[in-house]
Design a protein around this motif. Structure first.
Motif, PDB file in Angstrom:
ATOM      1  N   GLY A 187       0.919  -1.301  -0.464  1.00  0.00           N
ATOM      2  CA  GLY A 187       0.501  -0.170  -0.262  1.00  0.00           C
ATOM      3  C   GLY A 187       0.788   1.566  -0.118  1.00  0.00           C
ATOM      4  N   GLY A 188       2.184   1.161  -0.296  1.00  0.00           N
ATOM      5  CA  GLY A 188       2.987   2.329  -0.315  1.00  0.00           C
ATOM      6  C   GLY A 188       4.647   2.000  -0.824  1.00  0.00           C
ATOM      7  N   THR A 189       5.567   3.006  -1.154  1.00  0.00           N
ATOM      8  CA  THR A 189       6.755   2.786  -1.267  1.00  0.00           C
ATOM      9  C   THR A 189       7.699   3.268  -0.772  1.00  0.00           C
ATOM     10  OG1 THR A 189       6.562   4.344  -2.268  1.00  0.00           O
ATOM     11  CG2 THR A 189       5.859   2.774  -3.755  1.00  0.00           C
ATOM     12  N   THR A 190       9.248   2.986  -0.571  1.00  0.00           N
ATOM     13  CA  THR A 190       9.822   3.740   0.617  1.00  0.00           C
ATOM     14  C   THR A 190      10.898   4.309   0.211  1.00  0.00           C
ATOM     15  OG1 THR A 190      11.656   1.788   0.385  1.00  0.00           O
ATOM     16  CG2 THR A 190       9.798   1.404   1.895  1.00  0.00           C
ATOM     17  N   ILE A 191      11.488   5.225   0.715  1.00  0.00           N
ATOM     18  CA  ILE A 191      12.231   5.857  -0.506  1.00  0.00           C
ATOM     19  C   ILE A 191      13.487   5.759  -0.776  1.00  0.00           C
ATOM     20  CG2 ILE A 191      14.209   7.822   0.747  1.00  0.00           C
ATOM     21  CD1 ILE A 191      12.306   9.318   2.910  1.00  0.00           C
ATOM     22  N   ARG A 192      13.773   4.204  -0.174  1.00  0.00           N
ATOM     23  CA  ARG A 192      15.297   3.432  -0.838  1.00  0.00           C
ATOM     24  C   ARG A 192      15.038   2.139  -0.899  1.00  0.00           C
ATOM     25  NH1 ARG A 192      20.107   2.448   2.742  1.00  0.00           N
ATOM     26  NH2 ARG A 192      19.297   1.794   4.571  1.00  0.00           N
ATOM     27  N   LEU A 193      15.068   1.671  -2.241  1.00  0.00           N
ATOM     28  CA  LEU A 193      15.512   0.434  -2.309  1.00  0.00           C
ATOM     29  C   LEU A 193      16.546  -0.541  -2.249  1.00  0.00           C
ATOM     30  CD1 LEU A 193      12.660  -1.962  -4.069  1.00  0.00           C
ATOM     31  CD2 LEU A 193      14.751  -2.230  -4.930  1.00  0.00           C
TER      32      LEU A 193
END
Length: 201
Positions: free
Chosen positions: A23-29
């Motif tokens: 339900g969302g994304t992160t600043i870094r992967l």
């Protein structure tokens, strides 16, 4: 998620489905150094991702940072979790027969939900509760438009009729680019024309 192959398209679609699941994304992967996504990872200097993987990062406004080469300690917690998942999910489904990828992934999703809902043995709560209370609030919202897999085709000449020919179709470009060599980025729903990495149509 089960896939029929380990190619680039499957790798990227798994990312898209993962972000939708969370339900969302992160600043870094932080990913592994697999050839499907990472072209070059020198000890010193710039990391090179392939174009499509880089465009996925741009779409989600996210920095993709592969782990250090031959540095297993940087991903120790992930490796441990993969082992637990293999026991909890793959072992549970190993005797089942499936006639479709959809049916297999449906059972995988059900097993994951059960795994995440199990109470911890040595502390209060569960993986799901920790995610909902501590991790989900830190995620960035998903973009309005979902990410689409894209491909590139290079060195197409803009004709005197202001059109570029691509796969037997004509696509118009501004007249000032007549005679120039342009690159084409295409998805299932769109065709974009670029000159020197700048979109012109």
């Amino acid at each position: 998620e089960a896939t029929l192959s380990m190619d680039e398209d499957s790798w990227l679609l798994c990312h898209v489905n993962m972000f939708n699941y969370f339900g969302g994304t992160t600043i870094r992967l932080v990913c592994d150094n697999l050839k499907t996504g990472v072209i070059k990872h020198p000890k010193y200097g710039e990391i090179y991702l392939n174009e499509t993987y880089e465009s996925l990062g741009e779409h989600y406004s996210m920095a993709i940072m592969p782990t250090g080469v031959r540095k297993p300690k940087e991903k120790a917690s992930v490796e441990g979790t993969v082992g637990k998942l293999a026991t909890a999910i793959i072992a549970r489904l190993r005797h089942n027969e499936y006639n479709s990828l959809y049916a297999l992934n449906k059972d995988i999703r059900k097993a994951i939900d059960e795994f995440n809902n199990q109470p911890f043995q040595k502390r209060d709560g569960s993986r799901k509760l920790i995610f909902e209370s501590m991790e989900y609030p830190t995620l960035k919202p998903l973009p309005d438009k979902p990410f689409e897999l894209s491909k590139w085709s290079y060195s197409h000449k803009v004709g005197y009729n202001c059109h570029v020919v691509f796969e037997r179709n004509f696509y118009s470009a501004p007249y000032q680019y007549i005679g120039k060599l342009v690159d084409i980025k295409y998805t299932q729903s769109s065709v974009e024309i670029f000159l020197n990495n700048e979109r012109i149509a």
